[in-house]
Design a protein around this motif. Sequence first.
Motif, PDB file in Angstrom:
ATOM      1  N   ILE A   1       2.603  -4.571  -2.286  1.00  0.00           N
ATOM      2  CA  ILE A   1       3.569  -3.484  -2.455  1.00  0.00           C
ATOM      3  C   ILE A   1       3.064  -2.257  -1.705  1.00  0.00           C
ATOM      4  CG2 ILE A   1       4.715  -1.988  -4.144  1.00  0.00           C
ATOM      5  CD1 ILE A   1       4.174  -4.188  -6.241  1.00  0.00           C
TER       6      ILE A   1
ATOM      7  N   TRP B   1       8.032  -3.442   0.096  1.00  0.00           N
ATOM      8  CA  TRP B   1       6.990  -4.412   0.416  1.00  0.00           C
ATOM      9  C   TRP B   1       6.300  -4.036   1.721  1.00  0.00           C
ATOM     10  CZ3 TRP B   1       6.112  -7.260  -3.694  1.00  0.00           C
ATOM     11  CH2 TRP B   1       7.161  -7.501  -4.584  1.00  0.00           C
TER      12      TRP B   1
ATOM     13  N   VAL C   1       1.267   2.273  -7.916  1.00  0.00           N
ATOM     14  CA  VAL C   1       0.918   1.046  -7.203  1.00  0.00           C
ATOM     15  C   VAL C   1      -0.571   1.096  -6.894  1.00  0.00           C
ATOM     16  CG1 VAL C   1       1.301  -0.314  -5.104  1.00  0.00           C
ATOM     17  CG2 VAL C   1       3.221   0.889  -6.182  1.00  0.00           C
TER      18      VAL C   1
ATOM     19  N   SER D   1      -1.457  -4.793  -4.909  1.00  0.00           N
ATOM     20  CA  SER D   1      -1.317  -6.051  -5.655  1.00  0.00           C
ATOM     21  C   SER D   1      -0.651  -5.870  -7.017  1.00  0.00           C
ATOM     22  CB  SER D   1      -2.693  -6.693  -5.848  1.00  0.00           C
ATOM     23  OG  SER D   1      -3.483  -5.873  -6.704  1.00  0.00           O
TER      24      SER D   1
ATOM     25  N   ALA E   1       2.266  -8.077  -7.916  1.00  0.00           N
ATOM     26  CA  ALA E   1       3.196  -8.012  -6.786  1.00  0.00           C
ATOM     27  C   ALA E   1       3.912  -9.348  -6.582  1.00  0.00           C
ATOM     28  CB  ALA E   1       2.439  -7.616  -5.518  1.00  0.00           C
TER      29      ALA E   1
END
Lengths: 490, 490
Positions: free
Chosen positions: B92, B111, B160, B165, B181
């Motif tokens: 991410i 992404w 994040v 991850s 993720a």
Amino acid sequence: MAAVSAPRALCRLAGQVRPTLSRPDLTRSLSGVTAARPPRPSGRSGAALLWVPRAGLATRSGPRATASQPLSDPVSSPGADAASVGSLDVAIDAADVVATDEAGRCLRVQWRDGSESLYPFVWLRDNCQCSACFLGHPTFVRSLVLRDLDVNTSVEACRVTSDGSELSVTWSDGHQGTYAAEWLLLRSFRPEEQRRRREEHSVEKSHWNASQMSGKLPKADFQQVLDSEPARLALLLALERYGLVVLQNCGSESGQVLRLIQAIGYPHTTHYGTTFKVTTKADPINIAYTTKRLNMHADLPYYEQQPQVQLLHYQRQHGGGGGRSEFADALHVAAELRRLQPEAYRALADTPVDWVNVTLPGETGRSHHKLFRAPVLQEDAEGRLVGLRFSQAQRDSFFGAPLGVVDRWYRAFALFNRMLNDEEYKVSFLPQQGDMVMFDNTRLTHGREDFECPEQATQRCLEGGYIGLDDIRDHRRTLQHRLGRNEFGL
Amino acid sequence: MAAVSAPRALCRLAGQVRPTLSRPDLTRSLSGVTAARPPRPSGRSGAALLWVPRAGLATRSGPRATASQPLSDPVSSPGADAASVGSLDVAIDAADVVATDEAGRCLRVQWRDGSESLYPFVWLRDNCQCSACFLGHPTFVRSLVLRDLDVNTSVEACRVTSDGSELSVTWSDGHQGTYAAEWLLLRSFRPEEQRRRREEHSVEKSHWNASQMSGKLPKADFQQVLDSEPARLALLLALERYGLVVLQNCGSESGQVLRLIQAIGYPHTTHYGTTFKVTTKADPINIAYTTKRLNMHADLPYYEQQPQVQLLHYQRQHGGGGGRSEFADALHVAAELRRLQPEAYRALADTPVDWVNVTLPGETGRSHHKLFRAPVLQEDAEGRLVGLRFSQAQRDSFFGAPLGVVDRWYRAFALFNRMLNDEEYKVSFLPQQGDMVMFDNTRLTHGREDFECPEQATQRCLEGGYIGLDDIRDHRRTLQHRLGRNEFGL
């Protein structure tokens, strides 16, 4: 004999078919017959099955078990009219060939009471009852091979016996067949007659809310249900009608669930086994095996062929407080939802959900990964609500719905859950040791309060199993025929 | 860490979601993996089930068994890329909160490859993976109670991790959750990803006609299927794909049908028993128990929960001529009918038919009256053809269709029957003594030529049984996970 040769008799039929047939004598003569009447000895056992509609009518006209009536009570005696059931006044006055706009070429049967029925040629030929076309006892199947059925066949001639009891047909290929008047009447294509026939073979569901069911659970004695066909029939009728029955005095031994299943039909074995135990476990693979609250749910939604009727035998009830069982007639609640919030209903009926079960090698030594995609509410092809899948725990985290549906679906799902748990809809009771609860898992949701179980107290132990509605209906119809046979003199 | 507080990050999203995510590295790294690869030793058995989609991908990308390939043959070795499957490049880049016209308030995940996914708040909260909301091994169920789910919940903050991850969310009630993720990516709401996920868990049916199947029946060795998981997986994949497989070298002893069923799942017991014998009888209650031709049909159409996969073990084949078995892929034939004569197809898919079985007390000592109303062709809620009921013998003489439909329905039914029996569609073969045929009774029709059986010759004896597709798919998925686990390093 009224003989008609096809080409000469051909005439146009317009607006002549009456929409209903009253048959007051038939209706009257069946009143008072009850499905729960004890069987009488008969030298012609089984033959009643040839005449399924009559037995069905008998049941439909008889008094129905109500939720307030213990199932083991004797039902009221049949009325005085019952003795006359054997004499049906069904007779054909005349038959001729007609061509209709709607149905093409048909045989028109005029009944003695003035009404008439139309039978399409191809259907009549397909259902020829001669020994070459239909195998009677003990097979009861059509033996006319489909490739030998001429869909363009036509009637060369037809004759009615002088007493009106039979119709004979000669077909264009020379084949001849004879049809009994009553056989024909019971297969009328008039919508009212068709609907009545379907109703005769099924049991209408009585939806219920808490006040209608609370304290009025249909109950029956376990041994009586095993021993007595009328008691067993009453149990099955109540189960189909209300989706919930309680059997009492089942004792505490194992095997009672399978014993009852085998008295009715065959077990539906799942990956929990043919029967299974529900006890409090140290390392539970299912929340049912704890003392925690078990929220309203339906079992095994991840099966395409979802186990339908569940039996739970309370071999030992826990020694502490709490632990009442909860049930709601989810099909009734869904009907209420449709009435109150039609959009919420549609979200639950139209949105497929992934139901999932993952089991690692456990007690059975097997791993499982079951997965089935279906909406919470199942409608049949005609839009009738017929089934339910409901489990918060066993709904996959993967949700295959369009993004725009998700929020609406969750609001509908949460609302439906609130209704299922509302005091207006759910009944709660504490099954006693020795009770067995039997319920339709595709109609009802069930849950359990959390409970206390002190170390020194009795440990709770339930035995469970499943049986399909195919077997329930099969045995109910069989008992209906068997217990009604003498009223029909068969 | 990319931290976003909800109100400040709120922005309008319009046309920013890409319709597809290519993930070329993921696709490439999975190529060459085959479902039939032998298992490798692993100290972490079962854990692969946590990651169901990966194993599914492996199977989908692997070479498929074809009708011309004996199932017992070793399949090709995995390609050199297989070793790199363990490293998925899913990360991410950022996450923020957006309000969309379509889906309301969502968390938007960007992404690393530049594409993005939207996750509705309520879905994300419902699927919180913390230990209070989700029970991991060995239960794998949601423990967040539905009444505790606030459908109006909102994201207070999200973060994040620097390696992309994991995503952490703080909800408006203070609850916190973390999502991996890859877990998120596999639950994307993009239609392409959703479709791929569904395909990964299912096996696409390969329709066939006579020339595609004749002489190319999928075959497997009975003992190998019992002993070897790759052989069993290949068998189940072929069964789901073609609806028909032949097991060889089953011997002549009884019990082999149940042995195979229990290697896969559980028997579906019908009123013919858990298993049953088909022999030539003097007083047959079923035309199967004669030497006569058995016309194309599907078994037990009068069950709502119709037995799905049938197994027939030829313990002894008859000594005389004739008796070849016939099969047609009726779902393929129905698809052809839809293409060639759409009105005939609709008549068979839209017109409910009463399927019936009446059994008087016979070998089992039981009477039966089964009855179920359903069209010949079953479509699911989305209009896909998914099932079949077809039997001339066990169709009731009562036909509940509107009068105006009858003639059209018969023409469609007769046409469908001609197609099923046409040399273009049906395969015929004589099973050898010791063969077992296994087929999907809700997809294929089957029949048998008449046969000669001189008094002095061997008497034909078959043993049969049924198992549900729920069990077939369950065991196939389980084997897919188990045999694929090492490629994923789980």
